[in-house]
Write a protein that holds these residues in place. Structure first.
Motif, PDB file in Angstrom:
ATOM      1  N   PRO A  25       0.817  -1.229   0.000  1.00  0.00           N
ATOM      2  CA  PRO A  25       0.000   0.000   0.000  1.00  0.00           C
ATOM      3  C   PRO A  25       0.849   1.277   0.000  1.00  0.00           C
ATOM      4  O   PRO A  25       0.530   2.241  -0.682  1.00  0.00           O
ATOM      5  CB  PRO A  25      -0.815  -0.103   1.281  1.00  0.00           C
ATOM      6  N   ILE A  26       1.950   1.256   0.737  1.00  0.00           N
ATOM      7  CA  ILE A  26       2.834   2.423   0.786  1.00  0.00           C
ATOM      8  C   ILE A  26       3.533   2.597  -0.556  1.00  0.00           C
ATOM      9  O   ILE A  26       3.666   3.709  -1.067  1.00  0.00           O
ATOM     10  CB  ILE A  26       3.843   2.271   1.937  1.00  0.00           C
TER      11      ILE A  26
ATOM     12  N   ARG B  52       2.330   6.440  -7.242  1.00  0.00           N
ATOM     13  CA  ARG B  52       1.372   7.433  -7.769  1.00  0.00           C
ATOM     14  C   ARG B  52       1.965   8.834  -7.734  1.00  0.00           C
ATOM     15  O   ARG B  52       1.850   9.593  -8.695  1.00  0.00           O
ATOM     16  CB  ARG B  52       0.064   7.403  -6.970  1.00  0.00           C
ATOM     17  N   LEU B  53       2.590   9.180  -6.627  1.00  0.00           N
ATOM     18  CA  LEU B  53       3.201  10.507  -6.506  1.00  0.00           C
ATOM     19  C   LEU B  53       4.338  10.678  -7.509  1.00  0.00           C
ATOM     20  O   LEU B  53       4.452  11.717  -8.170  1.00  0.00           O
ATOM     21  CB  LEU B  53       3.719  10.739  -5.085  1.00  0.00           C
TER      22      LEU B  53
ATOM     23  N   ARG C 173       2.465   1.658  -3.504  1.00  0.00           N
ATOM     24  CA  ARG C 173       1.505   2.145  -4.514  1.00  0.00           C
ATOM     25  C   ARG C 173       1.312   3.649  -4.398  1.00  0.00           C
ATOM     26  O   ARG C 173       1.271   4.364  -5.404  1.00  0.00           O
ATOM     27  CB  ARG C 173       0.168   1.417  -4.376  1.00  0.00           C
ATOM     28  N   HIS C 174       1.196   4.136  -3.172  1.00  0.00           N
ATOM     29  CA  HIS C 174       1.039   5.578  -2.962  1.00  0.00           C
ATOM     30  C   HIS C 174       2.294   6.326  -3.437  1.00  0.00           C
ATOM     31  O   HIS C 174       2.200   7.344  -4.129  1.00  0.00           O
ATOM     32  CB  HIS C 174       0.779   5.866  -1.487  1.00  0.00           C
ATOM     33  N   TYR C 175       3.453   5.817  -3.113  1.00  0.00           N
ATOM     34  CA  TYR C 175       4.725   6.390  -3.560  1.00  0.00           C
ATOM     35  C   TYR C 175       4.784   6.434  -5.090  1.00  0.00           C
ATOM     36  O   TYR C 175       5.127   7.457  -5.675  1.00  0.00           O
ATOM     37  CB  TYR C 175       5.886   5.563  -2.989  1.00  0.00           C
TER      38      TYR C 175
END
Length: 92
Positions: free
Chosen positions: A53-54, A60-61, A56-58
């Motif tokens: 999850p971390i 995206r940014l 994926r967020h990274y």
């Protein structure tokens, strides 16, 4: 005491994310595949240590052209220069 282990794990993930970001920015600067290969291998190893999850967020940014991780100094984000709320700053 159970909170200290959790904090240690969070710090380790943050350190890995920062290392990953440095490597990926270096890869973007390299022109030839032979220069990128060793860096890509290191990046792949770091990605395995970061929870999905971390990561994926990274990703995206980073895909938006933004840094995925920034250092907080004196309560100010070095990525966007915004002051963090005191509650968030205490959690970090």
């Amino acid at each position: 005491m159970c909170g200290s282990g959790s904090r240690t794990n969070r710090m380790k993930v943050i350190e890995r994310l920062l290392e990953l970001q440095v490597l990926e920015l270096q890869m973007a600067e390299k022109r030839t595949r032979s220069k990128k290969a060793p860096i890509a291998l290191q990046a792949a190893e770091l990605r395995e240590e970061i929870p999905d999850p971390i990561l994926r967020h990274y990703d995206r940014l980073m895909a938006r052209g933004k840094k995925g991780v920034a250092i907080v100094r004196n309560g100010v984000c070095t990525g966007c220069r915004m002051m963090l709320a005191s509650g968030i700053n205490a959690a970090v």
